[in-house]
Design a protein around this motif. Structure first.
Motif, PDB file in Angstrom:
ATOM      1  N   LYS A  91       1.063  -1.284  -0.220  1.00 30.07           N
ATOM      2  CA  LYS A  91      -0.270  -0.214  -0.068  1.00 30.07           C
ATOM      3  C   LYS A  91       0.908   1.734   0.044  1.00 30.07           C
ATOM      4  O   LYS A  91       0.414   2.190  -0.803  1.00 30.07           O
ATOM      5  CB  LYS A  91      -0.941  -0.200   1.194  1.00 30.07           C
ATOM      6  N   LEU A 109      -4.407  10.391   2.712  1.00 22.97           N
ATOM      7  CA  LEU A 109      -4.863   9.565   3.411  1.00 22.97           C
ATOM      8  C   LEU A 109      -5.699   9.050   4.545  1.00 22.97           C
ATOM      9  O   LEU A 109      -6.045   8.753   4.630  1.00 22.97           O
ATOM     10  CB  LEU A 109      -3.703   8.634   2.261  1.00 22.97           C
ATOM     11  N   LYS A 110      -4.239   9.357   4.928  1.00 20.09           N
ATOM     12  CA  LYS A 110      -5.070   9.481   6.573  1.00 20.09           C
ATOM     13  C   LYS A 110      -5.456   9.758   7.081  1.00 20.09           C
ATOM     14  O   LYS A 110      -6.717   9.400   8.422  1.00 20.09           O
ATOM     15  CB  LYS A 110      -3.271   9.000   7.466  1.00 20.09           C
ATOM     16  N   VAL A 113      -9.304   9.698   3.730  1.00 18.60           N
ATOM     17  CA  VAL A 113      -9.776   8.486   3.511  1.00 18.60           C
ATOM     18  C   VAL A 113      -9.751   7.682   4.958  1.00 18.60           C
ATOM     19  O   VAL A 113     -10.847   6.626   5.191  1.00 18.60           O
ATOM     20  CB  VAL A 113      -8.277   8.240   1.934  1.00 18.60           C
ATOM     21  N   GLN A 114      -8.609   7.034   5.517  1.00 20.54           N
ATOM     22  CA  GLN A 114      -8.825   6.231   6.130  1.00 20.54           C
ATOM     23  C   GLN A 114      -9.261   6.772   7.865  1.00 20.54           C
ATOM     24  O   GLN A 114     -10.428   5.278   7.977  1.00 20.54           O
ATOM     25  CB  GLN A 114      -6.953   6.069   6.916  1.00 20.54           C
ATOM     26  N   GLY A 117     -13.465   6.380   5.654  1.00 24.92           N
ATOM     27  CA  GLY A 117     -13.240   4.962   6.167  1.00 24.92           C
ATOM     28  C   GLY A 117     -13.364   3.864   7.047  1.00 24.92           C
ATOM     29  O   GLY A 117     -14.791   2.824   7.119  1.00 24.92           O
ATOM     30  N   ALA A 118     -12.841   4.097   8.308  1.00 27.47           N
ATOM     31  CA  ALA A 118     -12.902   3.206   9.480  1.00 27.47           C
ATOM     32  C   ALA A 118     -13.950   3.698   9.864  1.00 27.47           C
ATOM     33  O   ALA A 118     -14.529   2.563  10.411  1.00 27.47           O
ATOM     34  CB  ALA A 118     -11.951   3.995   9.887  1.00 27.47           C
ATOM     35  N   THR A 193      -5.629   4.786  -3.718  1.00 26.38           N
ATOM     36  CA  THR A 193      -6.035   5.102  -3.140  1.00 26.38           C
ATOM     37  C   THR A 193      -7.234   3.498  -2.333  1.00 26.38           C
ATOM     38  O   THR A 193      -7.392   3.929  -0.886  1.00 26.38           O
ATOM     39  CB  THR A 193      -7.000   6.088  -3.268  1.00 26.38           C
ATOM     40  N   TYR A 196      -5.564   1.357  -0.399  1.00 24.82           N
ATOM     41  CA  TYR A 196      -4.753   1.439   0.714  1.00 24.82           C
ATOM     42  C   TYR A 196      -5.813   1.968   1.758  1.00 24.82           C
ATOM     43  O   TYR A 196      -5.504   1.133   3.098  1.00 24.82           O
ATOM     44  CB  TYR A 196      -4.240   3.102   0.462  1.00 24.82           C
ATOM     45  N   LEU A 197      -6.938   2.172   1.826  1.00 22.44           N
ATOM     46  CA  LEU A 197      -7.756   2.067   2.764  1.00 22.44           C
ATOM     47  C   LEU A 197      -8.202   0.565   2.584  1.00 22.44           C
ATOM     48  O   LEU A 197      -8.038   0.489   4.177  1.00 22.44           O
ATOM     49  CB  LEU A 197      -9.647   2.881   1.632  1.00 22.44           C
ATOM     50  N   GLU A 200      -5.249  -1.356   5.029  1.00 22.82           N
ATOM     51  CA  GLU A 200      -5.784  -0.131   6.504  1.00 22.82           C
ATOM     52  C   GLU A 200      -6.624  -0.655   7.160  1.00 22.82           C
ATOM     53  O   GLU A 200      -5.903  -1.908   8.267  1.00 22.82           O
ATOM     54  CB  GLU A 200      -5.344   1.188   6.208  1.00 22.82           C
ATOM     55  N   ILE A 201      -7.972  -0.657   6.507  1.00 24.64           N
ATOM     56  CA  ILE A 201      -8.560  -1.497   7.151  1.00 24.64           C
ATOM     57  C   ILE A 201      -8.998  -3.439   7.665  1.00 24.64           C
ATOM     58  O   ILE A 201      -8.921  -3.984   8.351  1.00 24.64           O
ATOM     59  CB  ILE A 201     -10.132  -1.268   6.709  1.00 24.64           C
TER      60      ILE A 201
END
Length: 205
Positions: A91, A109-110, A113-114, A117-118, A193, A196-197, A200-201
């Motif tokens: 990622k 991103l964090k 997006v992250q 998304g979380a 992107t 990456y999401l 991370e999840i």
């Protein structure tokens, strides 16, 4: 004449009974009986404790019964670590080396997006927990993530030249302030992107 008798703890509860009272329900209770009991008690304890008999063969220090439990657990542990490492490394490499992107897009991103998304995934997972059993949820969620990874490897990534709006984002970056280059890069490389999401999840599952 009224006689007063003093009853000590030793008289009321013998040492052996006192030890059994303290050790009841613990591993020490079985060990105490193993030391105090006769030959039959020791044989029974060894049988219930799963000790290997003298003629039972071992491989790498494991008996046949132990290997049936240890080997699957070891394979599961290896697969978890393998997937975790692959996702963690892939990622970051994708988003940092993407065209028009770089390490400066990771904070965006964090944050944009992250984090959302979380939150959305947590709310969705809570909804699933109220409607389905835990086993069904685990199978469904893990299967969904695996399906995305397969789709990314076989469909999205081979067609990034068609899917990524490179020309539009290049024109947009040329006519907007430089501070917006990182958000534009996220949109330009939207498949990375998204990966990456999910990475991370998925690592937290």
């Amino acid at each position: 004449t009224t006689e007063i008798y003093t009853l000590s703890l030793h008289d009321a509860l013998p040492i052996s009974g006192f030890l059994e009272f303290l050790l009841a329900g613990t591993a020490g209770y079985e060990y105490y009986h193993f030391k105090q009991g006769g030959g039959e008690a020791r044989v029974a304890l060894l049988a219930t404790g799963g000790e290997a008999t003298a003629d039972e063969k071992k491989f790498l220090g494991m008996t046949g019964k132990e290997a049936k439990k240890i080997v699957p657990l070891g394979m599961m542990f290896f697969c978890i670590l393998f997937n975790y490492t692959i996702l963690r490394d892939t990622k970051d490499v994708l988003v940092v080396t993407a065209p028009g992107a770089g390490a400066e897009i990771i904070p965006f991103l964090k944050t944009y997006v992250q984090l959302p998304g979380a939150i959305i995934f947590s709310a969705f997972y809570a909804t699933l927990c109220n409607k389905f059993e835990q086993g069904q949820i685990v199978i469904g969620v893990v299967s969904s993530f695996l399906a995305f990874y397969v789709a990314f490897a076989w469909i999205l990534y081979p067609n990034i030249a068609t899917l990524h709006p490179t020309a539009f984002c290049t024109m947009l970056a040329a006519n907007t302030p430089q501070a917006l280059n990182a958000p534009i890069a996220l949109f330009r490389n939207w498949t990375f992107t998204l990966f990456y999401l999910f990475a991370e999840i998925g690592r937290a599952l």
